[in-house]
Design an enzyme around this catalytic site. Structure first.
Site, mmCIF file in Angstrom:
data_model
loop_
_atom_site.group_PDB
_atom_site.id
_atom_site.type_symbol
_atom_site.label_atom_id
_atom_site.label_comp_id
_atom_site.label_asym_id
_atom_site.label_seq_id
_atom_site.Cartn_x
_atom_site.Cartn_y
_atom_site.Cartn_z
ATOM 1 N N LEU A 9 14.913 -6.041 5.746
ATOM 2 C CA LEU A 9 14.454 -5.525 6.980
ATOM 3 C C LEU A 9 13.062 -4.842 6.225
ATOM 4 O O LEU A 9 13.125 -4.116 5.303
ATOM 5 C CB LEU A 9 15.396 -4.442 7.167
ATOM 6 C CG LEU A 9 16.669 -4.876 7.433
ATOM 7 C CD1 LEU A 9 17.420 -3.514 8.136
ATOM 8 C CD2 LEU A 9 16.658 -5.990 8.962
ATOM 9 N N ALA A 10 11.935 -4.964 7.251
ATOM 10 C CA ALA A 10 10.570 -4.497 6.762
ATOM 11 C C ALA A 10 9.908 -4.090 7.953
ATOM 12 O O ALA A 10 8.541 -4.142 7.933
ATOM 13 C CB ALA A 10 9.808 -5.525 6.150
ATOM 14 N N ALA A 11 10.373 -3.832 8.756
ATOM 15 C CA ALA A 11 9.768 -3.439 10.363
ATOM 16 C C ALA A 11 9.458 -1.647 10.169
ATOM 17 O O ALA A 11 8.875 -1.050 11.064
ATOM 18 C CB ALA A 11 10.469 -3.743 11.327
ATOM 19 N N ARG A 16 6.445 8.205 6.078
ATOM 20 C CA ARG A 16 6.378 9.209 4.751
ATOM 21 C C ARG A 16 5.540 8.898 3.567
ATOM 22 O O ARG A 16 5.112 9.721 2.628
ATOM 23 C CB ARG A 16 7.781 9.519 4.452
ATOM 24 C CG ARG A 16 8.748 10.218 5.446
ATOM 25 C CD ARG A 16 10.297 10.334 4.962
ATOM 26 N NE ARG A 16 10.885 9.143 5.412
ATOM 27 C CZ ARG A 16 11.816 8.721 5.275
ATOM 28 N NH1 ARG A 16 12.787 9.397 4.438
ATOM 29 N NH2 ARG A 16 12.775 7.629 5.748
ATOM 30 N N LYS A 23 4.258 0.255 4.420
ATOM 31 C CA LYS A 23 4.812 0.523 3.230
ATOM 32 C C LYS A 23 5.205 -0.587 2.331
ATOM 33 O O LYS A 23 4.942 -0.473 1.269
ATOM 34 C CB LYS A 23 6.334 1.288 3.654
ATOM 35 C CG LYS A 23 7.114 1.878 2.384
ATOM 36 C CD LYS A 23 8.130 2.815 2.623
ATOM 37 C CE LYS A 23 9.276 2.371 3.670
ATOM 38 N NZ LYS A 23 10.343 3.281 3.685
ATOM 39 N N GLY A 141 22.312 8.103 3.068
ATOM 40 C CA GLY A 141 23.567 8.335 3.920
ATOM 41 C C GLY A 141 24.793 8.366 2.637
ATOM 42 O O GLY A 141 24.393 7.907 1.720
ATOM 43 N N ARG A 317 -11.816 -9.454 -16.643
ATOM 44 C CA ARG A 317 -11.691 -9.299 -15.167
ATOM 45 C C ARG A 317 -11.355 -10.677 -14.545
ATOM 46 O O ARG A 317 -11.115 -11.779 -15.474
ATOM 47 C CB ARG A 317 -13.012 -9.032 -14.544
ATOM 48 C CG ARG A 317 -13.176 -7.573 -14.866
ATOM 49 C CD ARG A 317 -14.484 -7.070 -14.021
ATOM 50 N NE ARG A 317 -14.835 -7.461 -12.983
ATOM 51 C CZ ARG A 317 -15.864 -7.360 -12.396
ATOM 52 N NH1 ARG A 317 -17.164 -7.298 -12.930
ATOM 53 N NH2 ARG A 317 -16.049 -7.996 -11.044
ATOM 54 N N LYS A 335 -15.997 -11.622 -16.951
ATOM 55 C CA LYS A 335 -15.623 -11.881 -15.420
ATOM 56 C C LYS A 335 -16.168 -13.434 -15.170
ATOM 57 O O LYS A 335 -17.239 -13.747 -15.545
ATOM 58 C CB LYS A 335 -16.360 -11.023 -14.459
ATOM 59 C CG LYS A 335 -15.861 -11.033 -13.093
ATOM 60 C CD LYS A 335 -16.758 -10.954 -11.912
ATOM 61 C CE LYS A 335 -17.806 -12.196 -12.012
ATOM 62 N NZ LYS A 335 -18.727 -12.197 -10.763
ATOM 63 N N TYR A 350 -22.226 -7.688 -21.184
ATOM 64 C CA TYR A 350 -21.471 -8.063 -19.959
ATOM 65 C C TYR A 350 -21.540 -9.733 -19.935
ATOM 66 O O TYR A 350 -22.932 -10.390 -19.833
ATOM 67 C CB TYR A 350 -22.189 -7.423 -18.709
ATOM 68 C CG TYR A 350 -21.725 -8.162 -17.414
ATOM 69 C CD1 TYR A 350 -20.237 -8.064 -17.078
ATOM 70 C CD2 TYR A 350 -22.466 -8.659 -16.586
ATOM 71 C CE1 TYR A 350 -19.787 -8.813 -16.076
ATOM 72 C CE2 TYR A 350 -21.922 -9.363 -15.321
ATOM 73 C CZ TYR A 350 -20.705 -9.325 -15.258
ATOM 74 O OH TYR A 350 -20.392 -9.616 -14.090
#
Ligand code: UD1
Ligand code: MG
Length: 446
Positions: A9-11, A16, A23, A141, A317, A335, A350
């Site tokens: 369940l991710a709906a 909060r 989330k 709960g 990087r 990088k 660099y």
């Protein structure tokens, strides 16, 4: 072999978190919460369904990336956890032997526990619920267990009496239902409660009314910490980091201060790797056998070859590829660049969008000037070249094998193999100039 369907369940809105990102896309160990749950569900076997909210394309994309075989369902209105499970009714109707319901916001769950819940169904339970005893039960709960040990009901905190709130055993959010009665139970759940939601937790009382056996299993809080707030996200990260450190120690990685080292869930470390204190690994890092990662280094999307030395204070990087025995020292950033076997960049440099050949020495202060304000360009440096300190290599530019760049050069043209290139102002000497200045200043003062 029993078949299994795991519904994740991710709906939920995740209000909060007070964040614009959904989330379940917040990450621990560099991986979204939902990816952790899907990985555990995948490892526990069977097929997986994910219930997402409307207009959650980013969540759908994350699911596809981790578990392309997962079936996706949209819960059009958020009307509670049981309502969310029923969004996957088409998958449920196919009739798996075991149905597992997991929450995408409970990322630390392990395949072993998922299997234990399935085991309870195999032993005859129609509903098996995972419980735990949190240090702070607020918001969870409560599991109401009869004196004979049977699970009687789950009471959401908002609906609980004072006595019920005093119960320490809480609902972790993980439930297993026997496939042959799952739909019958779920479809009987109503919304007669404080939040006017369809609570999955009501499945327990309903199953009992149908004469079906229900049980509770128990686990440690650390496995089932739910993430609803930024604070809880940090707590989950802490648990995950402790697990990852222990696993790397177990695999023989040497760390004297593991509590200061931060890993990603996908960090790969070879044999005899040594990691000094205060090192951070972002996603996508592989460190091969015998490499040393010194303090205060930050690595992401990088490969460190056998016996290479990185840091202290190095930054690797994405796209940094260090071959065997490369040295990348303090205040060096790499990088999208490959450094060949034994190449060295020991201080203050660099190296971006570049390739550096075997055994080449990059002097302190060397900069690959890869960006012209619009486009990125590459710097190609051959093998056993020597780049003198404080050189600017203005890309696109090629420096041949064995070439030598004089210190302080600004290199804008390709340098042939074995040549010396100097690109700096000529030094001027003015004999006696400083002495004359001093005498003039001295005369003025009198
Ligand atoms: C839930 C449990 C509670 C348990 C706690 C454990 C219920 C009714 N309560 O409470 O007993 O102690 O988890 O962490 O099940 N979701 C949807 N659609 C919805 C509502 C929720 O998909 O309409 C999803 C959320 O994305 C989340 C999960 O279900 O992944 C749980 O929802 P959440 O709102 O976090 O429930 P809790 O209040 O934590
Ligand atoms: Mg929750």
């Amino acid at each position: 072999m029993r078949t299994c369907l795991t519904i994740v369940l991710a709906a939920g809105e995740g209000t909060r978190m007070r964040a614009s990102r959904p989330k379940v896309l917040h990450a621990i160990g560099g991986r979204p919460l939902i990816a952790h749950v899907l990985a555990a569900a995948g490892a526990a076997g069977g097929t997986q369904a994910v219930v997402i909210g409307p207009a959650q394309d980013a969540v759908a994309a994350a699911v596809k990336a981790v578990l392309p075989t997962a079936e996706m369902f949209v819960q059009a209105e958020r009307r509670g956890t049981a309502h969310a499970v029923l969004a996957a009714k088409a998958a449920l109707a196919r009739g798996a032997d075991d149905v597992l319901v997991a929450f995408a916001d409970t990322p630390l769950i392990t395949p072993a526990t998922l299997k234990a819940l399935r085991g309870a169904l195999e032993k005859g339970a129609a509903v098996a619920v995972l419980g735990f005893r949190p240090a702070n039960p607020t918001g969870y709960g409560r599991l109401i267990v009869a004196p004979d040990g049977a699970l009687v009901a789950i009471r959401e905190e908002k609906d609980a009496s004072v006595e019920e709130r005093a119960i320490r055993l809480c609902n972790a959010g993980l439930m297993a239902l026997r496939g042959d009665c799952a739909l019958a139970i779920l479809e009987r759940i109503g919304d007669d409660n404080a939040k006017r939601e369809f609570y999955l937790t009501d499945a327990v009382e309903i199953a009992r009314k149908m004469g079906l056996p229900t049980v509770a299993l128990e686990t440690e809080e650390d496995e089932v910490r739910g993430v609803n707030t930024q604070g809880q996200l940090a707590e989950a990260e802490d648990v995950l980091q402790r697990r990852l450190r222990a696993a790397h120690h177990e695999a023989g990685v040497a760390m004297t201060a593991p509590e200061t080292v931060y890993f990603c869930a996908d960090t790969k470390l070879g044999r005899d790797v040594v990691i000094e204190p205060y090192v951070v690994f972002g996603p996508g890092v592989t460190v091969e056998d015998g490499a040393l990662i010194r303090s205060f280094s930050h690595l992401e999307g990088a490969t460190v070859g056998r016996g290479a030395k990185v840091g202290p204070y190095a930054r690797l990087r994405p796209g940094a590829r260090l071959e065997a025995d490369v040295h990348v020292g303090n205040f060096v950033e790499v990088k999208e660049a490959r450094l060949g076997v034994g190449a060295k960049a020991n201080h203050l440099a660099y190296i971006g969008d570049a390739s550096v050949g075997e055994g080449t020495n990059i002097g302190a202060g060397t900069i690959t000037c890869n960006y012209d304000g619009t486009h990125k360009h590459r710097t190609e440096i051959g093998s056993r070249a020597f780049i003198g300190t404080n050189s600017s290599l203005v890309a696109p530019v090629k420096i041949g094998d064995g070439a030598y760049i004089g210190s302080g050069s600004v290199i804008t043209d390709d340098v042939p193999a074995d040549a010396l290139a100097l690109g700096r102002g000529r030094q001027v000497i003015k004999e006696g100039w400083a002495a004359r200045l001093r005498s003039l200043v001295g005369a003025g003062r009198k």
